[in-house]
Design a protein around this motif. Sequence first.
Motif, PDB file in Angstrom:
ATOM      1  N   PRO A 266      -8.851  -1.650  -0.452  1.00  0.00           N
ATOM      2  CA  PRO A 266      -8.642  -3.013  -0.948  1.00  0.00           C
ATOM      3  C   PRO A 266      -9.872  -3.885  -0.748  1.00  0.00           C
ATOM      4  O   PRO A 266     -10.788  -3.553   0.018  1.00  0.00           O
ATOM      5  CB  PRO A 266      -7.475  -3.510  -0.083  1.00  0.00           C
ATOM      6  N   ASP A 267      -9.892  -5.010  -1.412  1.00  0.00           N
ATOM      7  CA  ASP A 267     -10.914  -6.027  -1.170  1.00  0.00           C
ATOM      8  C   ASP A 267     -10.615  -6.694   0.168  1.00  0.00           C
ATOM      9  O   ASP A 267      -9.451  -6.905   0.530  1.00  0.00           O
ATOM     10  CB  ASP A 267     -10.888  -7.059  -2.290  1.00  0.00           C
ATOM     11  N   LEU A 268     -11.668  -7.033   0.915  1.00  0.00           N
ATOM     12  CA  LEU A 268     -11.460  -7.618   2.250  1.00  0.00           C
ATOM     13  C   LEU A 268     -10.694  -8.931   2.198  1.00  0.00           C
ATOM     14  O   LEU A 268     -10.013  -9.297   3.160  1.00  0.00           O
ATOM     15  CB  LEU A 268     -12.799  -7.828   2.955  1.00  0.00           C
ATOM     16  N   ASP A 269     -10.761  -9.619   1.091  1.00  0.00           N
ATOM     17  CA  ASP A 269     -10.066 -10.896   0.997  1.00  0.00           C
ATOM     18  C   ASP A 269      -8.671 -10.769   0.395  1.00  0.00           C
ATOM     19  O   ASP A 269      -7.993 -11.779   0.173  1.00  0.00           O
ATOM     20  CB  ASP A 269     -10.893 -11.887   0.176  1.00  0.00           C
ATOM     21  N   ASP A 270      -8.236  -9.537   0.155  1.00  0.00           N
ATOM     22  CA  ASP A 270      -6.852  -9.333  -0.268  1.00  0.00           C
ATOM     23  C   ASP A 270      -5.918  -9.669   0.884  1.00  0.00           C
ATOM     24  O   ASP A 270      -6.278  -9.548   2.065  1.00  0.00           O
ATOM     25  CB  ASP A 270      -6.626  -7.877  -0.697  1.00  0.00           C
TER      26      ASP A 270
ATOM     27  N   THR B  23      -5.604 -11.935   5.981  1.00  0.00           N
ATOM     28  CA  THR B  23      -6.348 -11.069   5.070  1.00  0.00           C
ATOM     29  C   THR B  23      -6.949  -9.926   5.873  1.00  0.00           C
ATOM     30  O   THR B  23      -7.024  -9.976   7.104  1.00  0.00           O
ATOM     31  CB  THR B  23      -7.474 -11.826   4.356  1.00  0.00           C
ATOM     32  N   TYR B  24      -7.397  -8.892   5.158  1.00  0.00           N
ATOM     33  CA  TYR B  24      -8.042  -7.783   5.852  1.00  0.00           C
ATOM     34  C   TYR B  24      -9.305  -8.261   6.564  1.00  0.00           C
ATOM     35  O   TYR B  24      -9.625  -7.796   7.665  1.00  0.00           O
ATOM     36  CB  TYR B  24      -8.387  -6.661   4.856  1.00  0.00           C
ATOM     37  N   ARG B  25     -10.022  -9.190   5.953  1.00  0.00           N
ATOM     38  CA  ARG B  25     -11.260  -9.686   6.558  1.00  0.00           C
ATOM     39  C   ARG B  25     -10.984 -10.297   7.935  1.00  0.00           C
ATOM     40  O   ARG B  25     -11.745 -10.089   8.880  1.00  0.00           O
ATOM     41  CB  ARG B  25     -11.914 -10.708   5.636  1.00  0.00           C
TER      42      ARG B  25
ATOM     43  N   CYS C 162      -3.291  -9.335   3.668  1.00  0.00           N
ATOM     44  CA  CYS C 162      -2.851  -8.289   4.598  1.00  0.00           C
ATOM     45  C   CYS C 162      -1.613  -8.859   5.286  1.00  0.00           C
ATOM     46  O   CYS C 162      -1.699  -9.509   6.328  1.00  0.00           O
ATOM     47  CB  CYS C 162      -3.952  -7.969   5.605  1.00  0.00           C
TER      48      CYS C 162
ATOM     49  N   ARG D  81       0.815  -1.220   0.000  1.00  0.00           N
ATOM     50  CA  ARG D  81       0.000   0.000   0.000  1.00  0.00           C
ATOM     51  C   ARG D  81       0.851   1.273   0.000  1.00  0.00           C
ATOM     52  O   ARG D  81       0.605   2.215   0.740  1.00  0.00           O
ATOM     53  CB  ARG D  81      -0.988   0.006   1.172  1.00  0.00           C
TER      54      ARG D  81
ATOM     55  N   LEU E  57     -16.615  -1.925   8.815  1.00  0.00           N
ATOM     56  CA  LEU E  57     -15.654  -1.606   7.759  1.00  0.00           C
ATOM     57  C   LEU E  57     -14.942  -0.276   8.018  1.00  0.00           C
ATOM     58  O   LEU E  57     -15.583   0.709   8.399  1.00  0.00           O
ATOM     59  CB  LEU E  57     -16.371  -1.528   6.401  1.00  0.00           C
TER      60      LEU E  57
END
Length: 871
Positions: A695-699, A706-708, A701, A680, A725
Motif C-alpha cells: 500500500p501507499d504509506l499514506d493509505d 496511516t501506515y506512515r 491503516c 488487505r 520500510l
Amino acid sequence: MTSGPHKRVGDNTYVHFATRSQFDSADIERVRSAETIAGIEGGKQYNLIRTHASSNTISLLNYPGFFTDPFPALQESWLVDLDAGSVIYRTYADSLNPPILHRKELLLPGGDPRREQFAALTAMAESIGLFDEPKRIGYRLQWEQLIRDKGYRLDGYDLLPIGNDDADSIEPGEVLDRPHANWAAARQLTALVRYGFSAPVQSLARYGFLDGRQRVFDYGCGRGDDLRGLQENGLEAQGWDPFYAPDRPLAPADIVNLGFVINVIEDPEERITALTRAWSLAERLLVVSVMLANQNAPRGERFRDGVLTRRGTFQKYFTQAEIRAYLVAALDEEPIPVAPGVLYVFRDKDAEQCFLVDRYRSRRNPLRVVDRPRRERPPRPTREARTRGPNAAEKAQARYDACRQPLERLWSRWLDLGRPPEPDEVAPADLAAVIETCGSLARALRLMEERGEPQDLERARAARVADLSVYLALMQFERRKPYRHLEPGLQRDIKALFGDYGAAQGAGLGLLFQVVDTQAIADACRAAAEHGLGWLMPGESLQLHSSLVEQLPPLLRVTIGCAAVLYGDYRNADLVKIHIGSGKVSLMRYDGFDALALPRMIERVKVKLREQDIDWFSYGEGTGFVPPYLFHKSRYLNEESPEYPEQVAFDEALDALGLCDLSGYGPDPQTFDGALAARRWEVDGLRLVRSRAIPDLDDACGRFLTYRQLIECGETQARTGMPNLPREPDSFSALLDLAAQVLDPVIDWFGMVRLTYGFCSPELARAIPGRIDPKLDQHAAHERNRRGLPICPRLGAAADFIVDDEDMLEVARWVVANTPFDRLYFYGPDLPIHVSFGPDHSRQVVRMVPAAGGRLVPRVVEIAHFLEGGR
C-alpha cells in the motif's frame, strides 16, 4: 465459564453433561433455561454442552457413541438463543457425513479410567499429522479420507498402517458406491459438455439419452459444432441446415434436435413448417430450444412478432409459457420443459412415462441404509434354519457366500424398486447366478430378506410410494392426456404399492392439494431444515442447493416440480428457493458456484405458481444489473457436499472479519470489494488470503491511523530519517490488524494516542541504542532475515504508545479487558505501554518492575490479578 474438564475450539467451549457441576450457579441456570426452551432433558437426550463466548447461546449436543466410538458422530443438536427464547433443531441421524468429535479426553476428569485410552488415540493421531489440516477433520468422510491419505486405517481405538497386503481391505466398489465418490467425475463431465455443446445437447447428456444406443439428427445444425462433438464421442449423428448443409439428407432418427431454429425464422408459416418437419423425423423424442425473453435486457428494434438485433438478425423471444403453448398448438402434444428455453416432446409414450417417473424420484432414501457403513453382526437365523435346524442355516450361509455379489445386487435392486423385482428386472447374469445357487428367484429373495434389515425394506417401500405420489401429483398438475396404457414397470409399481391405479391417483391428488396449504408447506420446510436440507427463514422461505431437492419431503418436491413444469429442470439452477406464503419458487444460477466461495448471480427465475407464469432476470454486462455476491453459501449446502468444510471455514472467517453487514442479501459488490481491500484480504477460490499488494504509506491503516504513522515514529527513526520500510506484504497486513484490533478501539475510547515506537526494520534495529530484542518484541512484524526466516517467530506486529493526560495503568487494563491483544508490557502509569497483536493470541501481561541498580525486569502476571490488583 469453567475451570474443570473442557475443550475449547475458537470461541466455543465444550463440556460433558456429567461434569456440569463445575459450573457456577449462574451458568447452571443458563443450561437449565436452555433445556426448558428446547424441551429436552440432559443426560438422556443430549450429553455435551457447547457455550459461545460471542453470544448468549448454548448448544445442546447428542453424541450417542461418546464412550464407545473413537471419533463419535453428532446425531442431533439444539442451538438455543437464551435472549430470544428460540431454538434451532438439527438431526444428523440419516447423514452420511455428520460432524465428529475429537480429543474426547479433554472432556473427562483426570481420574476417569477411559481418559488414558482416549488420550492415547489423540497422541497417535497427532503423531501422524492428522490434526495438521483443521479444515479436513470436522466431518466423517473428510476425516476417513484423511486417515487413508496418511497411510493408515482405524481399527477400534488403534490407527494401523496400511501395508501392501491391505490393498483389498476395502471391498471392491465400496467407496464408488457412495454418492460422494462420483462428484469429481460429474464435474469433469459437466466441464466437458458445458464448453463443447449447446444447452439442448447438454440436457440430452444429463438425462442419459446420449448413451450410444440412439440415433441423433440435428435439424438446423448450423456450422455443425454439436454434430462434430457427438460424432467424436462415438454417437451416430447426422444433421441438416438450410445454409451450411443444404445438400445433406433429412433423415429420421430416434432423437431430433431443433436447437434455436424457430426463434430466428421471421416468417410464422415457415416457422411452423420447420417445427412440423422436425417432428415428423423424430421417432422417439423431439428437443426444441428457443431464446427466452430477459426482463432485464434490451431486446432490439421491433419487427413483426420479434425484433431485429444489432447484428441485423431476427429473434423471436419467447417466455417459457409461450413456447410451451406454441408447441401444444402446433403439435397437439404436451411438451416437457427440461431447462430454460429447452423442451422435450415425446413420440414414444412409454419412454415419456419412464422419463417422468425417473425425473421425480428420490435419489437418496432407498439406498442410504445399504451404503452406510455398519457394524458387522451375525445374520439372523433364516426361516429355513428355524424350521429345519442349524444345518439348514449353514447351508443358507454357504449359498450366500457362494453368490455374494449377485445376491447383494439383487438386494439393492429390491431396495431401488421398493418391491420384489420380477425376473426381467434383474440383470440376466445375476438372475442365472442366483437361480443356480438358490434354485429360484423367489428363494433368493427370501434368503436376502432374512439376512437384511426389515426397516431397510420399509424405508425403500415408503420412498418409492413417495416418488410415485410425486410423479402422479405432477401428472395431474400438468393435466396431461391419460396414457392409453401404462409402462410395464409402472404397472407393477402401482399394483404392488397402491393396489390399483385409482388409489395411486388419489394419493397423488391428495399430495397436490397440499401445495396450497401454507402451514403444510411451512412444516415441510422446517422438517427439511432440521435434516440439513437448506436454510430456513421461518415463515418466509427455504433456500437450498438444487442437488438436495431429491432429498426433500414429497410435498416440497411436488411444489418444486410444479415450478419445473413451467421452468424446466430445476437442476439447471444452483439454488432453489421455496417462498412459504406466496406460492412462488425462485431458481438462481451463479457464475462458478462450485469453485468459488462468493459466486455471483447471473440468472434469477421467479416461478409464480398461482399465475402459472415466470419472470426471468439476467445479470451482468448489457443488462444494467450488477451481479450480486452470494454470501454464506454454506447455508444452502449439506455436510455431504465435498466442498462443505472449506466453505464453512470461509464463511466463518469472513464473518469474523466483521467487514460489512452480511445479513439479508449483503452489501453490493463494490462496497464489499472495497471493505475487503481496505482490510488487505482477497478471495482465492474457497479461501480468504492476505493481499500481496504494497500500500501507499499514506493509505488508511485502520480507522484513525496511516501506515506512515506506524512506520515513521520513534526517536531513532526521527533522528536518522531512514525510510524504515517493510519489505514483506504480510508486515503491512500485520500493522493493519494491530491497528484494527487494538489501537482503533483504544483511540475510540480514550482519544488519539501518541506513538513512540512502531514498525522496526532490520536497518532501524541496528541503529537503536541500548538493549532491544527483535526476535521477541514483534516490532519487526513479518520481516525476514538473511536466511529467509522471520526475524520474530511470533509474527504479528507491535507498537508502543501513550495517551496524554491518562493513567496508563487504566489504559493498559482497558486494553487487556477489551481487545484480543497478544502481549502487553506495562512500564508505569506515566510511561508508554507496549502492545502487540499476532497469531499466538497468548494474552500475556508483563509488568516491568525495577530491580537492583534500577534495571527493569519483566514479571508475567495473571490477567485477573492485573485487572483487579493495585499498582
